[in-house]
Write an enzyme that holds these catalytic residues in place. Sequence first.
Site, PDB file in Angstrom:
ATOM      1  N   ASN A 182       0.810  -1.222   0.000  1.00 32.90           N
ATOM      2  CA  ASN A 182       0.000   0.000   0.000  1.00 32.90           C
ATOM      3  C   ASN A 182       0.846   1.278   0.000  1.00 32.90           C
ATOM      4  O   ASN A 182       0.536   2.237  -0.702  1.00 32.90           O
ATOM      5  CB  ASN A 182      -0.953   0.001   1.200  1.00 32.90           C
ATOM      6  N   HIS A 221     -17.952  36.920 -28.672  1.00 33.20           N
ATOM      7  CA  HIS A 221     -19.134  36.246 -29.238  1.00 33.20           C
ATOM      8  C   HIS A 221     -18.857  35.770 -30.666  1.00 33.20           C
ATOM      9  O   HIS A 221     -19.774  35.632 -31.463  1.00 33.20           O
ATOM     10  CB  HIS A 221     -20.362  37.166 -29.263  1.00 33.20           C
ATOM     11  N   SER A 261      -8.845  14.792 -47.662  1.00 35.54           N
ATOM     12  CA  SER A 261     -10.079  14.022 -47.737  1.00 35.54           C
ATOM     13  C   SER A 261      -9.871  12.902 -48.739  1.00 35.54           C
ATOM     14  O   SER A 261      -9.178  13.076 -49.742  1.00 35.54           O
ATOM     15  CB  SER A 261     -11.218  14.935 -48.196  1.00 35.54           C
ATOM     16  N   LYS A 293      -9.542  19.327 -50.265  1.00 31.67           N
ATOM     17  CA  LYS A 293      -9.510  19.488 -48.818  1.00 31.67           C
ATOM     18  C   LYS A 293      -8.116  19.404 -48.190  1.00 31.67           C
ATOM     19  O   LYS A 293      -7.275  18.623 -48.579  1.00 31.67           O
ATOM     20  CB  LYS A 293     -10.380  18.414 -48.126  1.00 31.67           C
ATOM     21  N   ASN A 314      -7.364  19.353 -44.154  1.00 27.83           N
ATOM     22  CA  ASN A 314      -8.052  19.430 -42.861  1.00 27.83           C
ATOM     23  C   ASN A 314      -7.078  19.558 -41.690  1.00 27.83           C
ATOM     24  O   ASN A 314      -6.043  18.894 -41.670  1.00 27.83           O
ATOM     25  CB  ASN A 314      -8.913  18.177 -42.661  1.00 27.83           C
ATOM     26  N   GLU A 363      -7.599  19.375 -34.405  1.00 27.30           N
ATOM     27  CA  GLU A 363      -8.896  18.815 -33.995  1.00 27.30           C
ATOM     28  C   GLU A 363      -8.713  17.732 -32.939  1.00 27.30           C
ATOM     29  O   GLU A 363      -9.522  17.599 -32.025  1.00 27.30           O
ATOM     30  CB  GLU A 363      -9.629  18.246 -35.210  1.00 27.30           C
ATOM     31  N   GLN A 371      -6.513   0.893  -6.967  1.00 25.07           N
ATOM     32  CA  GLN A 371      -5.665   0.410  -8.054  1.00 25.07           C
ATOM     33  C   GLN A 371      -6.052   1.083  -9.371  1.00 25.07           C
ATOM     34  O   GLN A 371      -5.214   1.319 -10.230  1.00 25.07           O
ATOM     35  CB  GLN A 371      -5.833  -1.106  -8.161  1.00 25.07           C
ATOM     36  N   LYS A 420      -4.543   4.489 -11.327  1.00 19.01           N
ATOM     37  CA  LYS A 420      -3.328   4.633 -12.144  1.00 19.01           C
ATOM     38  C   LYS A 420      -3.635   4.876 -13.626  1.00 19.01           C
ATOM     39  O   LYS A 420      -3.047   5.760 -14.241  1.00 19.01           O
ATOM     40  CB  LYS A 420      -2.432   3.400 -11.979  1.00 19.01           C
TER      41      LYS A 420
HETATM   42  N1  ARG Z   1      -1.874  -3.416  -7.252  1.00 18.06           N
HETATM   43  C1  ARG Z   1      -2.221  -2.607  -6.132  1.00 18.06           C
HETATM   44  C2  ARG Z   1      -2.496  -1.153  -6.605  1.00 18.06           C
HETATM   45  O1  ARG Z   1      -2.099  -0.839  -7.659  1.00 18.06           O
HETATM   46  C3  ARG Z   1      -1.100  -2.570  -5.145  1.00 18.06           C
HETATM   47  C4  ARG Z   1      -1.533  -2.495  -3.748  1.00 18.06           C
HETATM   48  C5  ARG Z   1      -2.242  -3.725  -3.367  1.00 18.06           C
HETATM   49  N2  ARG Z   1      -2.554  -3.726  -1.992  1.00 18.06           N
HETATM   50  C6  ARG Z   1      -3.473  -4.536  -1.449  1.00 18.06           C
HETATM   51  N3  ARG Z   1      -3.656  -4.446  -0.197  1.00 18.06           N
HETATM   52  N4  ARG Z   1      -4.142  -5.370  -2.181  1.00 18.06           N
HETATM   53  O2  ARG Z   1      -3.095  -0.391  -5.932  1.00 18.06           O
END
Ligand code: ARG
Length: 523
Positions: free
Chosen positions: A126, A172, A293, A299, A301, A306, A338, A341
Amino acid sequence: MNKEELQEKIPEKEKKGEWKARLEKKEQSAEVTSFLSSLWDDIRIFEDDIRGSEAHVIMLKEAGILTEEEASKILRELENALNDWKKDKLKIDESLEDIHPVVEKYVVERLGVETGGKMHTGRSRNDQVMTDVRMYIRREIIALTRQIRHLIKVQISLAENHIETVMPGYTHLQQAQITTFAHFLLSYADSLLRDIERLENLYERVNKSPLGACALAGTSFEISRQRTAELLGFEGIIENSIDATTTRDFAIETIAVLAIHQTNLSRIAEDLILWSTTEFGFLEIPDEYCSISSVMPQKKNPDSLELIRGRTSKVLGALTYILTMVKGLPSGYNRDLQETKSPLWNAIDTVKSSTKMLSGLLKDIKIDKEAALKLVKKGYTTALDLAEKIVKETGISFREAHNIVGTTIKKLVVKKALLNEEAFNDLKEAWREILGEETPINLPALKDCFDPLKSINERKSLGSPNPTMLKETIKERKKTLENIKTRNKNRETRIKESEKMLEEIIQDLLKKHKNGLFKWSKK
Ligand code: ARG
């Protein structure tokens, strides 16, 4: 039972580092494992995970929790893992949930669980995963700051060539006041400078170590969290261990800052798209950033622009994604986290590629000065300058002047005439209609108002497109960019110094314990 007999009893998988003692049923279907997995999101933090583990092991040794011998063996294997990874020789076991057991398994398989199994003392996945992500983000902040700085540089050098390139400014989306291309470019530059300011601010909050917070509430081992922070180049720690493992505010803030930046890019893209249309017709986007195009031969573009505009939605989506991910979670680690990420990676990739794209595109952009001037002349954009001049020359109120010029323009529109010297008769007429008297001023006094460039030179307020003022602004912004460069370099240097410190400690330990020749894996 002796040690060998005990080993016999441990299931094969556990010997390799998957500690599922708590579970009766230790096997998991590939489907469940893949559902739980963050392996593919973790690829980006592999190196950070190694460095984090190295710092942790060094600290454990210094705290007397690991012997020097044990620490140096683990460090050697961590380095080997990194080298194998770089040579594409490290096979990822997809039966593992994430990158942390991949690294641990590598070490345990080579050293046995007696030594390798000590690496995870006093920490948890963690705090580990948050350490990795913070290390990753801080590098990305440095990289993005550099990219935005480059984009601003491009804008400023383009502005230098367009101090007197007049064009209409819009409110505007209707022609409003005359301005210059340089004035627009410098407005972009200033908004991007604020993006950098936000990134620099953010860096300080990201660059704090959660390592050693353990699962949630610390550890009974006498670890030094300050030491691992120092070894990893963090400026201090996230002190409270619940906070350190729970919070994703730094990740949310990162995406928020990126989202603001991307919306700034999107607005710039939209301006350029509009101005490059036949209807506006004064800007040409370099060919290599455009598409054609498949069917309409004429064209060209502005697809790159965009997509900068379009992909802004991805970044905004990432922000909503991460905010809703955390809003209902209780304190402490929950597996939902998780999922914070991938929106981060997505936002970072989108913003970096968009910023880079815009720099390249702007460098070769072409402005058709004649076409811009023609638009300006057609659009009554000096009407406000004229009204202001009348106030200054005659002392009537601005509201009266506004009425007179407005009435004049109404007459011109009916006749499809332009606001130039010939409009003076209409102005005299309007004056009579509004104020019931003859105009006290003559044409020569108003003449400059019909000349776009002279009009702009008349603008005195700070921040206006007045060319003399813009030249000053350019000088100042260049200085600001230099300061940003120095600060960004310093951040990078501090990270490099910590890497060097880590390297030297590891080298010394390995030499001392003759763990064989070893090559520090460079980034
Ligand atoms: N793969 C987990 C994440 O990306 C890592 C931490 C996992 N911890 C747990 N107590 N299961 O968050």
